[in-house]
Design a protein around this motif. Structure first.
Motif, PDB file in Angstrom:
ATOM      1  N   ASN A   9      34.982  52.237  37.799  1.00 11.25           N
ATOM      2  CA  ASN A   9      34.608  51.592  36.544  1.00 11.25           C
ATOM      3  C   ASN A   9      35.842  51.086  35.802  1.00 11.25           C
ATOM      4  O   ASN A   9      35.827  49.988  35.252  1.00 11.25           O
ATOM      5  N   LYS A  10      36.902  51.871  35.779  1.00  9.06           N
ATOM      6  CA  LYS A  10      38.132  51.447  35.115  1.00  9.06           C
ATOM      7  C   LYS A  10      38.707  50.211  35.798  1.00  9.06           C
ATOM      8  O   LYS A  10      39.156  49.284  35.131  1.00  9.06           O
ATOM      9  N   GLN A  11      38.689  50.200  37.120  1.00  9.99           N
ATOM     10  CA  GLN A  11      39.184  49.028  37.845  1.00  9.99           C
ATOM     11  C   GLN A  11      38.327  47.810  37.550  1.00  9.99           C
ATOM     12  O   GLN A  11      38.850  46.713  37.377  1.00  9.99           O
ATOM     13  N   GLN A  59      37.426  38.777  42.437  1.00 10.14           N
ATOM     14  CA  GLN A  59      38.276  39.934  42.198  1.00 10.14           C
ATOM     15  C   GLN A  59      37.581  41.217  42.668  1.00 10.14           C
ATOM     16  O   GLN A  59      38.208  42.074  43.295  1.00 10.14           O
ATOM     17  N   LEU A  60      36.295  41.340  42.367  1.00  9.44           N
ATOM     18  CA  LEU A  60      35.547  42.510  42.845  1.00  9.44           C
ATOM     19  C   LEU A  60      35.469  42.545  44.367  1.00  9.44           C
ATOM     20  O   LEU A  60      35.608  43.606  44.983  1.00  9.44           O
ATOM     21  N   LEU A  61      35.241  41.382  44.964  1.00 10.21           N
ATOM     22  CA  LEU A  61      35.188  41.299  46.424  1.00 10.21           C
ATOM     23  C   LEU A  61      36.521  41.718  47.044  1.00 10.21           C
ATOM     24  O   LEU A  61      36.555  42.487  48.008  1.00 10.21           O
ATOM     25  N   ALA A  62      37.609  41.228  46.486  1.00  7.90           N
ATOM     26  CA  ALA A  62      38.935  41.610  46.987  1.00  7.90           C
ATOM     27  C   ALA A  62      39.159  43.107  46.812  1.00  7.90           C
ATOM     28  O   ALA A  62      39.720  43.764  47.690  1.00  7.90           O
ATOM     29  N   LEU A  63      38.687  43.659  45.691  1.00  6.39           N
ATOM     30  CA  LEU A  63      38.821  45.094  45.454  1.00  6.39           C
ATOM     31  C   LEU A  63      38.076  45.893  46.525  1.00  6.39           C
ATOM     32  O   LEU A  63      38.596  46.878  47.053  1.00  6.39           O
ATOM     33  N   LYS A  64      36.884  45.461  46.865  1.00 14.26           N
ATOM     34  CA  LYS A  64      36.099  46.167  47.879  1.00 14.26           C
ATOM     35  C   LYS A  64      36.710  46.027  49.273  1.00 14.26           C
ATOM     36  O   LYS A  64      36.687  46.963  50.061  1.00 14.26           O
ATOM     37  N   LEU A  65      37.257  44.848  49.576  1.00 13.31           N
ATOM     38  CA  LEU A  65      37.799  44.615  50.917  1.00 13.31           C
ATOM     39  C   LEU A  65      39.120  45.337  51.169  1.00 13.31           C
ATOM     40  O   LEU A  65      39.377  45.801  52.271  1.00 13.31           O
ATOM     41  N   ILE A  66      39.980  45.386  50.161  1.00 11.75           N
ATOM     42  CA  ILE A  66      41.296  46.011  50.369  1.00 11.75           C
ATOM     43  C   ILE A  66      41.426  47.343  49.638  1.00 11.75           C
ATOM     44  O   ILE A  66      42.512  47.889  49.541  1.00 11.75           O
ATOM     45  N   LYS A  68      40.848  50.451  50.242  1.00 12.65           N
ATOM     46  CA  LYS A  68      41.344  51.677  50.875  1.00 12.65           C
ATOM     47  C   LYS A  68      42.691  51.486  51.565  1.00 12.65           C
ATOM     48  O   LYS A  68      43.217  52.416  52.141  1.00 12.65           O
ATOM     49  N   MET A  69      43.236  50.291  51.475  1.00 11.54           N
ATOM     50  CA  MET A  69      44.497  50.027  52.178  1.00 11.54           C
ATOM     51  C   MET A  69      45.731  50.440  51.392  1.00 11.54           C
ATOM     52  O   MET A  69      46.747  50.778  51.981  1.00 11.54           O
ATOM     53  N   PHE A  70      45.657  50.369  50.060  1.00 11.44           N
ATOM     54  CA  PHE A  70      46.818  50.630  49.221  1.00 11.44           C
ATOM     55  C   PHE A  70      46.457  51.627  48.132  1.00 11.44           C
ATOM     56  O   PHE A  70      45.323  52.056  48.016  1.00 11.44           O
ATOM     57  N   SER A  71      47.431  51.951  47.304  1.00 10.14           N
ATOM     58  CA  SER A  71      47.172  52.838  46.174  1.00 10.14           C
ATOM     59  C   SER A  71      46.289  52.118  45.150  1.00 10.14           C
ATOM     60  O   SER A  71      46.154  50.900  45.172  1.00 10.14           O
ATOM     61  N   SER A  72      45.729  52.872  44.260  1.00  8.79           N
ATOM     62  CA  SER A  72      44.779  52.353  43.275  1.00  8.79           C
ATOM     63  C   SER A  72      45.388  51.238  42.424  1.00  8.79           C
ATOM     64  O   SER A  72      44.763  50.201  42.207  1.00  8.79           O
ATOM     65  N   GLN A  73      46.587  51.445  41.939  1.00  7.34           N
ATOM     66  CA  GLN A  73      47.246  50.458  41.078  1.00  7.34           C
ATOM     67  C   GLN A  73      47.584  49.185  41.857  1.00  7.34           C
ATOM     68  O   GLN A  73      47.386  48.080  41.367  1.00  7.34           O
ATOM     69  N   ILE A  80      43.392  41.293  41.378  1.00  5.97           N
ATOM     70  CA  ILE A  80      43.505  40.324  40.276  1.00  5.97           C
ATOM     71  C   ILE A  80      44.090  39.021  40.792  1.00  5.97           C
ATOM     72  O   ILE A  80      43.553  37.933  40.539  1.00  5.97           O
ATOM     73  N   ILE A  81      45.169  39.107  41.534  1.00  7.30           N
ATOM     74  CA  ILE A  81      45.857  37.906  42.013  1.00  7.30           C
ATOM     75  C   ILE A  81      45.013  37.149  43.031  1.00  7.30           C
ATOM     76  O   ILE A  81      44.769  35.944  42.886  1.00  7.30           O
ATOM     77  N   ILE A  82      44.548  37.849  44.053  1.00  9.96           N
ATOM     78  CA  ILE A  82      43.790  37.195  45.126  1.00  9.96           C
ATOM     79  C   ILE A  82      42.468  36.642  44.596  1.00  9.96           C
ATOM     80  O   ILE A  82      42.099  35.500  44.873  1.00  9.96           O
TER      81      ILE A  82
END
Length: 97
Positions: A9-11, A59-66, A68-73, A80-82
């Motif tokens: 939710n915060k993201q 932005q949400l789609l990019a969040l879901k796709l990547i 688990k690959m990197f840290s939360s931040q 945001i960028i992609i």
């Protein structure tokens, strides 16, 4: 379980805020007027939504796709960028077609 939902939710709130800020900036510099007088007309708010929805969606789609690959931040920043780049390209493409 609640901590995972809270983090998500915060993201989502950060992504929504970033899409609003990006769109506000674009509307601020629109046609060289450098002001927010566009807010006085209801029809401009519909155009505002035309920009916000795809940017936030990608932005949400990019969040879901990547997610688990990197840290939360890092994931949030990359989303945001992609998402902003892909969303803006889509909106510009659709509006110029």
């Amino acid at each position: 379980m609640n901590s995972i939902q809270t983090k998500s939710n915060k993201q989502s709130y950060v992504l929504l805020a970033s899409s609003v800020i990006i769109t506000l900036f674009l509307f601020y510099i629109d046609e060289g007027y450098y002001n927010f007088k566009w807010m006085l007309q209801l029809s401009n708010w519909f155009a505002f939504l035309i920009y916000i929805i795809p940017i936030f969606g990608f932005q949400l789609l990019a969040l879901k796709l990547i997610g688990k690959m990197f840290s939360s931040q890092t994931v949030t920043i990359l989303s945001i960028i992609i998402g902003a780049i892909i969303g803006l390209i889509l909106v510009i493409y659709l509006l110029t077609k």
